[in-house]
Scaffold this motif. Structure first.
Motif, PDB file in Angstrom:
ATOM      1  N   GLY A  99       0.077   4.325 -11.519  1.00  0.00           N
ATOM      2  CA  GLY A  99       1.106   3.728 -12.366  1.00  0.00           C
ATOM      3  C   GLY A  99       2.503   3.747 -11.784  1.00  0.00           C
ATOM      4  O   GLY A  99       3.455   3.325 -12.442  1.00  0.00           O
ATOM      5  N   VAL A 100       2.639   4.226 -10.552  1.00  0.00           N
ATOM      6  CA  VAL A 100       3.953   4.259  -9.905  1.00  0.00           C
ATOM      7  C   VAL A 100       4.318   2.858  -9.405  1.00  0.00           C
ATOM      8  O   VAL A 100       3.482   2.155  -8.839  1.00  0.00           O
ATOM      9  CB  VAL A 100       3.946   5.264  -8.727  1.00  0.00           C
ATOM     10  CG1 VAL A 100       5.147   5.059  -7.821  1.00  0.00           C
ATOM     11  CG2 VAL A 100       3.924   6.685  -9.261  1.00  0.00           C
ATOM     12  N   ASP A 101       5.563   2.449  -9.635  1.00  0.00           N
ATOM     13  CA  ASP A 101       6.022   1.135  -9.172  1.00  0.00           C
ATOM     14  C   ASP A 101       6.388   1.143  -7.693  1.00  0.00           C
ATOM     15  O   ASP A 101       6.113   0.188  -6.966  1.00  0.00           O
ATOM     16  CB  ASP A 101       7.254   0.693  -9.978  1.00  0.00           C
ATOM     17  CG  ASP A 101       6.950   0.536 -11.454  1.00  0.00           C
ATOM     18  OD1 ASP A 101       6.043  -0.247 -11.784  1.00  0.00           O
ATOM     19  OD2 ASP A 101       7.615   1.206 -12.268  1.00  0.00           O
ATOM     20  N   ALA A 102       7.032   2.221  -7.255  1.00  0.00           N
ATOM     21  CA  ALA A 102       7.530   2.265  -5.881  1.00  0.00           C
ATOM     22  C   ALA A 102       7.422   3.670  -5.315  1.00  0.00           C
ATOM     23  O   ALA A 102       7.612   4.660  -6.027  1.00  0.00           O
ATOM     24  CB  ALA A 102       8.979   1.789  -5.818  1.00  0.00           C
ATOM     25  N   LEU A 103       7.120   3.728  -4.034  1.00  0.00           N
ATOM     26  CA  LEU A 103       7.085   4.993  -3.299  1.00  0.00           C
ATOM     27  C   LEU A 103       8.360   5.109  -2.479  1.00  0.00           C
ATOM     28  O   LEU A 103       8.696   4.209  -1.703  1.00  0.00           O
ATOM     29  CB  LEU A 103       5.868   5.036  -2.374  1.00  0.00           C
ATOM     30  CG  LEU A 103       5.804   6.219  -1.405  1.00  0.00           C
ATOM     31  CD1 LEU A 103       5.534   7.514  -2.163  1.00  0.00           C
ATOM     32  CD2 LEU A 103       4.734   5.987  -0.340  1.00  0.00           C
ATOM     33  N   VAL A 104       9.081   6.206  -2.659  1.00  0.00           N
ATOM     34  CA  VAL A 104      10.274   6.483  -1.852  1.00  0.00           C
ATOM     35  C   VAL A 104       9.839   7.470  -0.772  1.00  0.00           C
ATOM     36  O   VAL A 104       9.750   8.672  -1.008  1.00  0.00           O
ATOM     37  CB  VAL A 104      11.417   7.055  -2.715  1.00  0.00           C
ATOM     38  CG1 VAL A 104      12.674   7.237  -1.870  1.00  0.00           C
ATOM     39  CG2 VAL A 104      11.703   6.137  -3.898  1.00  0.00           C
ATOM     40  N   SER A 105       9.541   6.946   0.406  1.00  0.00           N
ATOM     41  CA  SER A 105       8.890   7.728   1.463  1.00  0.00           C
ATOM     42  C   SER A 105       9.901   8.302   2.444  1.00  0.00           C
ATOM     43  O   SER A 105      11.097   8.001   2.403  1.00  0.00           O
ATOM     44  CB  SER A 105       7.881   6.848   2.204  1.00  0.00           C
ATOM     45  OG  SER A 105       8.538   5.728   2.784  1.00  0.00           O
TER      46      SER A 105
ATOM     47  N   GLY B 120      14.243   4.634  10.582  1.00  0.00           N
ATOM     48  CA  GLY B 120      13.020   4.257  11.287  1.00  0.00           C
ATOM     49  C   GLY B 120      11.843   4.050  10.351  1.00  0.00           C
ATOM     50  O   GLY B 120      11.766   4.650   9.277  1.00  0.00           O
ATOM     51  N   VAL B 121      10.924   3.189  10.769  1.00  0.00           N
ATOM     52  CA  VAL B 121       9.701   2.937   9.993  1.00  0.00           C
ATOM     53  C   VAL B 121       8.465   3.079  10.886  1.00  0.00           C
ATOM     54  O   VAL B 121       7.432   2.465  10.636  1.00  0.00           O
ATOM     55  CB  VAL B 121       9.736   1.535   9.337  1.00  0.00           C
ATOM     56  CG1 VAL B 121      10.779   1.472   8.238  1.00  0.00           C
ATOM     57  CG2 VAL B 121       9.995   0.447  10.376  1.00  0.00           C
TER      58      VAL B 121
ATOM     59  N   ILE C 158       5.028   3.793   9.348  1.00  0.00           N
ATOM     60  CA  ILE C 158       4.468   2.823   8.400  1.00  0.00           C
ATOM     61  C   ILE C 158       3.802   1.684   9.171  1.00  0.00           C
ATOM     62  O   ILE C 158       4.425   1.073  10.046  1.00  0.00           O
ATOM     63  CB  ILE C 158       5.565   2.244   7.482  1.00  0.00           C
ATOM     64  CG1 ILE C 158       6.300   3.369   6.740  1.00  0.00           C
ATOM     65  CG2 ILE C 158       4.967   1.262   6.481  1.00  0.00           C
ATOM     66  CD1 ILE C 158       7.484   2.890   5.916  1.00  0.00           C
ATOM     67  N   ASP C 159       2.554   1.403   8.850  1.00  0.00           N
ATOM     68  CA  ASP C 159       1.848   0.262   9.442  1.00  0.00           C
ATOM     69  C   ASP C 159       2.317  -0.994   8.710  1.00  0.00           C
ATOM     70  O   ASP C 159       1.808  -1.330   7.637  1.00  0.00           O
ATOM     71  CB  ASP C 159       0.335   0.454   9.296  1.00  0.00           C
ATOM     72  CG  ASP C 159      -0.461  -0.612  10.043  1.00  0.00           C
ATOM     73  OD1 ASP C 159       0.043  -1.746  10.197  1.00  0.00           O
ATOM     74  OD2 ASP C 159      -1.601  -0.314  10.461  1.00  0.00           O
ATOM     75  N   LEU C 160       3.304  -1.664   9.276  1.00  0.00           N
ATOM     76  CA  LEU C 160       3.931  -2.797   8.593  1.00  0.00           C
ATOM     77  C   LEU C 160       2.972  -3.965   8.408  1.00  0.00           C
ATOM     78  O   LEU C 160       3.019  -4.657   7.382  1.00  0.00           O
ATOM     79  CB  LEU C 160       5.173  -3.243   9.374  1.00  0.00           C
ATOM     80  CG  LEU C 160       6.301  -2.203   9.472  1.00  0.00           C
ATOM     81  CD1 LEU C 160       7.446  -2.740  10.322  1.00  0.00           C
ATOM     82  CD2 LEU C 160       6.804  -1.816   8.087  1.00  0.00           C
TER      83      LEU C 160
ATOM     84  N   VAL D  14       8.235  -3.516   2.079  1.00  0.00           N
ATOM     85  CA  VAL D  14       8.761  -2.309   2.714  1.00  0.00           C
ATOM     86  C   VAL D  14      10.253  -2.488   2.955  1.00  0.00           C
ATOM     87  O   VAL D  14      10.690  -3.497   3.512  1.00  0.00           O
ATOM     88  CB  VAL D  14       8.045  -2.015   4.052  1.00  0.00           C
ATOM     89  CG1 VAL D  14       8.665  -0.793   4.733  1.00  0.00           C
ATOM     90  CG2 VAL D  14       6.554  -1.796   3.824  1.00  0.00           C
ATOM     91  N   ALA D  15      11.030  -1.510   2.518  1.00  0.00           N
ATOM     92  CA  ALA D  15      12.473  -1.506   2.758  1.00  0.00           C
ATOM     93  C   ALA D  15      12.845  -0.193   3.434  1.00  0.00           C
ATOM     94  O   ALA D  15      12.105   0.792   3.354  1.00  0.00           O
ATOM     95  CB  ALA D  15      13.234  -1.665   1.441  1.00  0.00           C
TER      96      ALA D  15
END
Length: 203
Positions: A48-54, A82-83, A86-88, A98-99
């Motif tokens: 139920g989470v809208d967004a992950l702040v990683s 950096g990202v 994350i597998d873009l 992805v932001a």
């Protein structure tokens, strides 16, 4: 008006919960702080989470991103520049946006680098060790001045440029290497990377 979101803050540290979470709550969002995301991990908390702040410690590979998408996550916001973690391509296939934060306080990073350089120049680590031993002799602690030294910077993005400005303030000559050299005030020369191996030294 921004729609309130249910956010999951992964790789949460004490400073995140002290500074970031209250601001997100104040903006009307619901925040769930959690540990680092890496397989295997129980993802039920993300239901139920809208967004992950990683963060950079999270391993957001194809399998993880697919699971996030299945759970209903639609946005991954990396709280770093950096990202690499994350597998873009996989994120795109899973329908995840992805932001990230491209200008992640470059001045702070450059100031930290300058602090480390000053510590080396003035033998501060050795001095602190001696002080802890109640040894206040100056033997072996003679440092050197940065003024008049040549400083080489590899990579002239925002952080490199901020560091160059700091070094010029110390009266240093600045040379640099970048994949795409461009005119920067105060940089006296662009040097090919192989040449740096002949010059690398401190002092």
């Amino acid at each position: 008006m921004v729609k309130p979101l249910k956010l999951a803050l992964s790789s949460a540290h004490a400073h995140d919960e002290l500074y970031l979470c209250p601001r997100l709550h104040a903006a009307g969002h619901t925040v769930c702080a959690m540990g680092t995301l890496s397989a295997p991990i129980d993802l039920k908390a993300l239901q139920g989470v809208d967004a992950l702040v990683s963060f950079v410690d999270d391993r957001l590979d194809a399998a993880m991103l697919e699971n996030l998408s299945i759970l209903g996550v639609r946005l991954v916001v990396q709280r770093a520049a950096g990202v690499d973690n994350i597998d873009l391509d996989a994120a795109r296939r899973s329908g995840l946006c992805v932001a990230h934060v491209p200008a992640y306080s470059p001045e702070s990073v450059a100031e930290h680098a300058a602090t480390l350089l000053l510590a080396i120049a003035r033998n501060l680590p050795q001095a602190l060790q001696q002080i802890h031993r109640n040894d206040f002799r100056l033997d072996g602690l003679l440092g050197f001045s940065l003024h008049g030294k040549t400083v080489g910077i590899v990579g002239m993005g925002r952080i490199g440029q901020a560091f160059a400005r700091i070094m010029r303030g110390f009266g240093c000559r600045v040379i640099a290497h970048s994949r795409s050299p461009f005119r920067i005030e105060g940089v006296e020369g662009w040097i090919p990377l192989p040449c740096w191996m002949r010059w690398r030294r401190i002092g």
